[in-house]
Design a protein around this motif. Structure first.
Motif, mmCIF file in Angstrom:
data_model
loop_
_atom_site.group_PDB
_atom_site.id
_atom_site.type_symbol
_atom_site.label_atom_id
_atom_site.label_comp_id
_atom_site.label_asym_id
_atom_site.label_seq_id
_atom_site.Cartn_x
_atom_site.Cartn_y
_atom_site.Cartn_z
ATOM 1 N N ALA A 133 0.840 -1.201 0.000
ATOM 2 C CA ALA A 133 0.000 0.000 0.000
ATOM 3 C C ALA A 133 0.874 1.248 0.000
ATOM 4 C CB ALA A 133 -0.930 -0.017 1.213
ATOM 5 N N THR A 134 1.894 1.255 0.850
ATOM 6 C CA THR A 134 2.782 2.417 0.922
ATOM 7 C C THR A 134 3.466 2.653 -0.417
ATOM 8 O OG1 THR A 134 3.202 1.745 3.190
ATOM 9 C CG2 THR A 134 4.624 3.451 2.301
ATOM 10 N N SER A 135 3.958 1.564 -1.006
ATOM 11 C CA SER A 135 4.663 1.701 -2.272
ATOM 12 C C SER A 135 3.709 2.170 -3.385
ATOM 13 C CB SER A 135 5.313 0.364 -2.632
ATOM 14 O OG SER A 135 5.722 0.373 -3.967
ATOM 15 N N ILE A 423 -3.279 -0.733 -13.688
ATOM 16 C CA ILE A 423 -2.298 -1.617 -14.320
ATOM 17 C C ILE A 423 -0.887 -1.088 -14.053
ATOM 18 C CG2 ILE A 423 -1.395 -2.415 -16.544
ATOM 19 C CD1 ILE A 423 -3.888 -3.804 -16.176
ATOM 20 N N GLU A 424 -0.748 0.223 -14.184
ATOM 21 C CA GLU A 424 0.556 0.843 -13.985
ATOM 22 C C GLU A 424 1.050 0.625 -12.545
ATOM 23 O OE1 GLU A 424 2.050 1.949 -16.591
ATOM 24 O OE2 GLU A 424 3.805 2.795 -15.591
ATOM 25 N N LEU A 425 0.161 0.833 -11.593
ATOM 26 C CA LEU A 425 0.537 0.629 -10.183
ATOM 27 C C LEU A 425 0.864 -0.840 -9.917
ATOM 28 C CD1 LEU A 425 -2.068 2.848 -8.266
ATOM 29 C CD2 LEU A 425 0.337 3.357 -8.699
ATOM 30 N N ALA A 426 0.093 -1.739 -10.521
ATOM 31 C CA ALA A 426 0.333 -3.172 -10.327
ATOM 32 C C ALA A 426 1.728 -3.530 -10.838
ATOM 33 C CB ALA A 426 -0.735 -3.990 -11.045
ATOM 34 N N GLN A 427 2.086 -2.970 -11.987
ATOM 35 C CA GLN A 427 3.412 -3.296 -12.530
ATOM 36 C C GLN A 427 4.535 -2.771 -11.652
ATOM 37 O OE1 GLN A 427 3.904 -2.728 -16.734
ATOM 38 N NE2 GLN A 427 2.772 -4.629 -17.022
ATOM 39 N N SER A 428 4.362 -1.550 -11.150
ATOM 40 C CA SER A 428 5.458 -1.052 -10.322
ATOM 41 C C SER A 428 5.533 -1.840 -9.017
ATOM 42 C CB SER A 428 5.355 0.457 -10.101
ATOM 43 O OG SER A 428 4.215 0.769 -9.379
ATOM 44 N N LEU A 429 4.372 -2.338 -8.549
ATOM 45 C CA LEU A 429 4.401 -3.177 -7.343
ATOM 46 C C LEU A 429 5.124 -4.500 -7.581
ATOM 47 C CD1 LEU A 429 0.993 -3.014 -5.438
ATOM 48 C CD2 LEU A 429 3.238 -2.188 -4.730
ATOM 49 N N ARG A 430 4.945 -5.068 -8.776
ATOM 50 C CA ARG A 430 5.608 -6.349 -9.064
ATOM 51 C C ARG A 430 7.132 -6.161 -9.107
ATOM 52 N NH1 ARG A 430 1.053 -7.120 -12.736
ATOM 53 N NH2 ARG A 430 -0.453 -8.339 -11.559
ATOM 54 N N ASP A 431 7.556 -5.026 -9.652
ATOM 55 C CA ASP A 431 8.995 -4.726 -9.630
ATOM 56 C C ASP A 431 9.497 -4.619 -8.196
ATOM 57 O OD1 ASP A 431 8.938 -4.661 -12.332
ATOM 58 O OD2 ASP A 431 8.870 -2.462 -12.509
ATOM 59 N N LYS A 435 12.281 -6.805 -5.389
ATOM 60 C CA LYS A 435 13.312 -6.171 -4.555
ATOM 61 C C LYS A 435 13.174 -6.604 -3.101
ATOM 62 C CE LYS A 435 13.594 -1.948 -7.062
ATOM 63 N NZ LYS A 435 12.792 -0.745 -6.966
ATOM 64 N N ILE A 436 11.942 -6.716 -2.619
ATOM 65 C CA ILE A 436 11.707 -7.082 -1.215
ATOM 66 C C ILE A 436 12.042 -8.558 -0.969
ATOM 67 C CG2 ILE A 436 9.917 -7.323 0.575
ATOM 68 C CD1 ILE A 436 10.720 -4.456 0.078
ATOM 69 N N GLY A 437 11.669 -9.398 -1.922
ATOM 70 C CA GLY A 437 11.964 -10.822 -1.787
ATOM 71 C C GLY A 437 11.222 -11.473 -0.634
ATOM 72 N N GLY A 438 11.684 -12.623 -0.201
ATOM 73 C CA GLY A 438 11.091 -13.337 0.928
ATOM 74 C C GLY A 438 9.637 -13.698 0.659
ATOM 75 N N GLU A 440 7.133 -12.083 1.869
ATOM 76 C CA GLU A 440 6.337 -10.870 1.704
ATOM 77 C C GLU A 440 6.070 -10.579 0.238
ATOM 78 O OE1 GLU A 440 8.599 -11.077 3.994
ATOM 79 O OE2 GLU A 440 7.652 -10.398 5.860
ATOM 80 N N GLN A 441 7.040 -10.987 -0.613
ATOM 81 C CA GLN A 441 6.826 -10.638 -2.025
ATOM 82 C C GLN A 441 5.571 -11.318 -2.576
ATOM 83 O OE1 GLN A 441 9.567 -11.970 -5.115
ATOM 84 N NE2 GLN A 441 10.350 -13.518 -3.713
ATOM 85 N N LEU A 442 5.217 -12.442 -1.991
ATOM 86 C CA LEU A 442 3.984 -13.106 -2.442
ATOM 87 C C LEU A 442 2.774 -12.224 -2.144
ATOM 88 C CD1 LEU A 442 4.719 -16.729 -1.188
ATOM 89 C CD2 LEU A 442 4.929 -15.837 -3.520
ATOM 90 N N ALA A 443 2.804 -11.609 -0.951
ATOM 91 C CA ALA A 443 1.686 -10.744 -0.566
ATOM 92 C C ALA A 443 1.668 -9.471 -1.416
ATOM 93 C CB ALA A 443 1.791 -10.396 0.911
ATOM 94 N N ILE A 444 2.868 -8.962 -1.725
ATOM 95 C CA ILE A 444 2.927 -7.749 -2.551
ATOM 96 C C ILE A 444 2.384 -8.044 -3.953
ATOM 97 C CG2 ILE A 444 4.440 -5.982 -3.548
ATOM 98 C CD1 ILE A 444 6.268 -6.428 -1.074
ATOM 99 N N ASN A 445 2.738 -9.202 -4.469
ATOM 100 C CA ASN A 445 2.191 -9.601 -5.770
ATOM 101 C C ASN A 445 0.679 -9.805 -5.713
ATOM 102 O OD1 ASN A 445 4.374 -9.510 -7.536
ATOM 103 N ND2 ASN A 445 5.181 -11.453 -6.763
#
Ligand code: ADP
Ligand code: MG
Length: 552
Positions: A133-135, A423-431, A435-438, A440-445
């Motif tokens: 959300a923050t990102s 769509i644009e926000l979703a793509q920047s979140l996937r990038d 970077k975050i890895g672990g 958590e990246q599953l939740a970010i995706n």
């Protein structure tokens, strides 16, 4: 009840109350939240469908407005209430984007459920969602463009896109009601906008929305002043005044009845006569005080005695009584009059002005138009439409438009709609997720996927294949020249929404992401539901027919 140590049962809850814990509680809250979102999802966008809501009394409301549908639905389950709260907050904070916020929250919950099923712990999901959300909000700031209060063309686009999602205002070609309404909404909001500490601020309460069935939507007008749903009290009083001098009173023009039990001893007919004469003299003095200021019309928040009405009429001073307090405040803002409480304090300094005041009969009812106020700081949008149902939906469209335009003015930023921003926000979140890895990246995706519910739903509403549309949009956005591509719902194809003029205030999107993620987090954090006696935890929720989860 709970299991005490040693297997002994320790009773901690009264009989009849119930409790649901752990994954069961989560599962149910998620299901309910998702069900609420599903209930409004099909109304999204200009091709969204309307809903007909029927109350117990048989009253019907036909609307496409997320906040209205949820408020009228009367949900009972606590999780459903939290979802309704999202719509209410969104409505209060920005006045538009309620459906988007609720639909996004529903999707966040659904995706979280899938992760929970895969064995990802709730706290990991919560952390990932918070980071996401923050990102997303940061990306929104960089992607958004500037819009200025003086850029009328842009503001009108924002107004008409916002209002165009309500069926009453769409699809009627150019010169359509949408254009008429967009002009009115932009002018109204601009007029009450104020610069405060170097920032624009809009108090939407200063715009009165008054409505009367009859006429057509195009007859809707902006009044430079206030429309009062009352009549001039006496038939002999002038019904039309040009360059009117106005007095606002919040005291009664009557002899106050004694509150204590005092009795007046009257023993002879002469005494009655004297008493009445005294009363009449006092009432006449009130009129003299008003006349001395040069006022031509009095708006009184309280009552006006018949005798006072008679003398006012004789002096050709008009009067309106029992004016609502909120209208009195608007009259003060529009005419510059000072509201007077004590008649003895009344002077010509308290007068306000209006270019024209007229009592007109609208659909058989008298209304007083206080208009042509110079530099009015309070205005009225007078909504007309053929029937009560259309009228109410037009009002909701106008209120959405007012919210959108004021959000754009206050924050001064816009984004491209039609799903392109999502769509644009979703793509920047996937990038960001890589970077975050672990875990958590599953939740970010999952958060990124949830954002795509907006273009997906818009595509569905236009009869397009949602999966194909998403694939095409993602490809466009990968290539940096395609950032403004979204769903052209009218022609049912992927298109550059910048060319179509589909823009919306950044603030509306921001608030939607904020309230949706907060609500989803709140529901995910609950792993124990305890309900009082006689109310099963969950069980009989107010939402019938919950769709199964993860069956798509
Ligand atoms: P909300 O209650 O969330 O405001 P709406 O029914 O008003 O729901 O739909 C808003 C969504 O519709 C936004 O995502 C907006 O970008 C999109 N939208 C509005 N007009 C158009 C249009 N002409 N073409 C494509 N998308 C549009
Ligand atoms: Mg809207």
């Amino acid at each position: 009840m709970a299991n005490g140590q040693g297997g002994q049962q320790v009773v901690i809850l009264p009989e009849g109350s119930s409790r649901m814990m752990g994954r069961d509680a989560q599962r149910q809250n998620i299901a309910v939240g998702y069900a609420v979102a599903s209930a409004v999802r099909t109304t999204l966008g200009p091709k969204g469908m309307d809903k007909m809501l029927v109350s117990e009394m048989g009253d019907i409301v036909i609307t496409n407005d997320g906040a209205t549908i949820l408020t009228e639905m009367n949900v009972e389950h606590p999780a459903a209430k939290i979802m309704v709260e999202i719509a209410k907050t969104q409505d209060k904070e920005v006045g538009d984007g309620t459906t988007s916020a609720v639909v996004l929250a529903g999707e966040l919950l659904k995706n979280a459920n899938e992760l929970l099923d895969k064995g990802i712990h709730a706290s990991t999901i919560l952390r990932g969602y918070k980071l996401a959300a923050t990102s997303a909000l940061e990306s929104l700031n960089t992607i958004s463009g500037k819009v200025d209060i003086n850029d009328e063309k842009m503001l009108k686009k924002i107004a008409s896109i916002s209002m165009g999602t309500k069926s009453v205002a769409t699809n009627i070609g150019s010169g359509s009601p949408k254009d008429v309404l967009a002009d009115i909404v932009v002018n109204a909001v601009k007029q009450v906008a104020e610069m405060k500490d170097g920032k624009w601020s809009v108090d939407l309460d200063l715009i009165k929305v008054e409505k009367k069935a009859g006429g057509s939507i195009e007859d809707t007008s902006l009044i430079q002043g206030v429309l009062i749903d009352k009549e001039i009290v006496h038939s002999e009083m002038p019904k039309k005044i040009l360059n009117a001098k106005i007095i606002l009173l919040d005291t009664a023009l009557e002899i106050e009845k004694t509150e204590t039990d005092s009795k007046i001893e009257i023993t002879s007919p002469e005494q009655i006569g004297a008493f009445l004469a005294q009363e009449e003299k006092m009432l006449k003095e009130m009129v003299d005080k008003i006349a001395a200021t040069g006022a031509e019309i009095v708006f009184c928040q309280k009552g006006i005695d018949d005798v006072v009405q008679h003398y006012l009429a004789k002096k050709k001073i008009s009067a309106v009584r029992r004016v609502k307090r909120s209208d009195m405040e608007k009259l003060a803002r529009a005419t510059g009059a000072r509201t007077v409480t004590l008649l003895n304090d009344l002077s010509s300094k308290d007068l306000g002005h209006a270019g024209q005041i007229e009592e007109k009969k609208i659909a058989g009812e008298a209304m007083v138009f206080v208009e042509k106020c110079k530099d009015a700081k309070s205005v009225t949008i007078f909504v007309r439409a053929s029937t009560e149902h259309v009228l109410n939906e037009v009002e909701r469209a106008i209120r959405d438009g007012m919210g959108a335009v004021s959000s754009a003015i206050e924050e001064g930023r816009f984004v491209y709609g039609g799903g392109s921003i999502d769509i644009e926000l979703a793509q920047s979140l996937r990038d960001y997720a890589t970077k975050i890895g672990g875990r958590e990246q599953l939740a970010i995706n999952a958060f990124a996927d949830a954002l795509e519910i907006i273009p997906r739903t818009l595509a569905e509403s236009a009869g397009m294949d949602p999966i194909d549309t998403l694939v095409e949009l993602r490809a466009k956005h990968k290539n940096k020249t395609g950032v403004t591509f979204g769903v052209n719902v009218i022609e049912a194809k992927v298109a550059d929404v910048e060319k179509l003029g589909v823009i919306e205030p950044a603030k509306v999107k921001k608030q939607a992401i904020m309230s949706a993620s907060e609500a989803a987090e709140m529901l995910l954090r609950i792993d124990d539901m305890i309900s009082a006696r006689g109310r099963p935890a969950g069980g009989a929720g107010g939402m019938g027919g919950m769709p199964g989860m993860g069956e798509e």
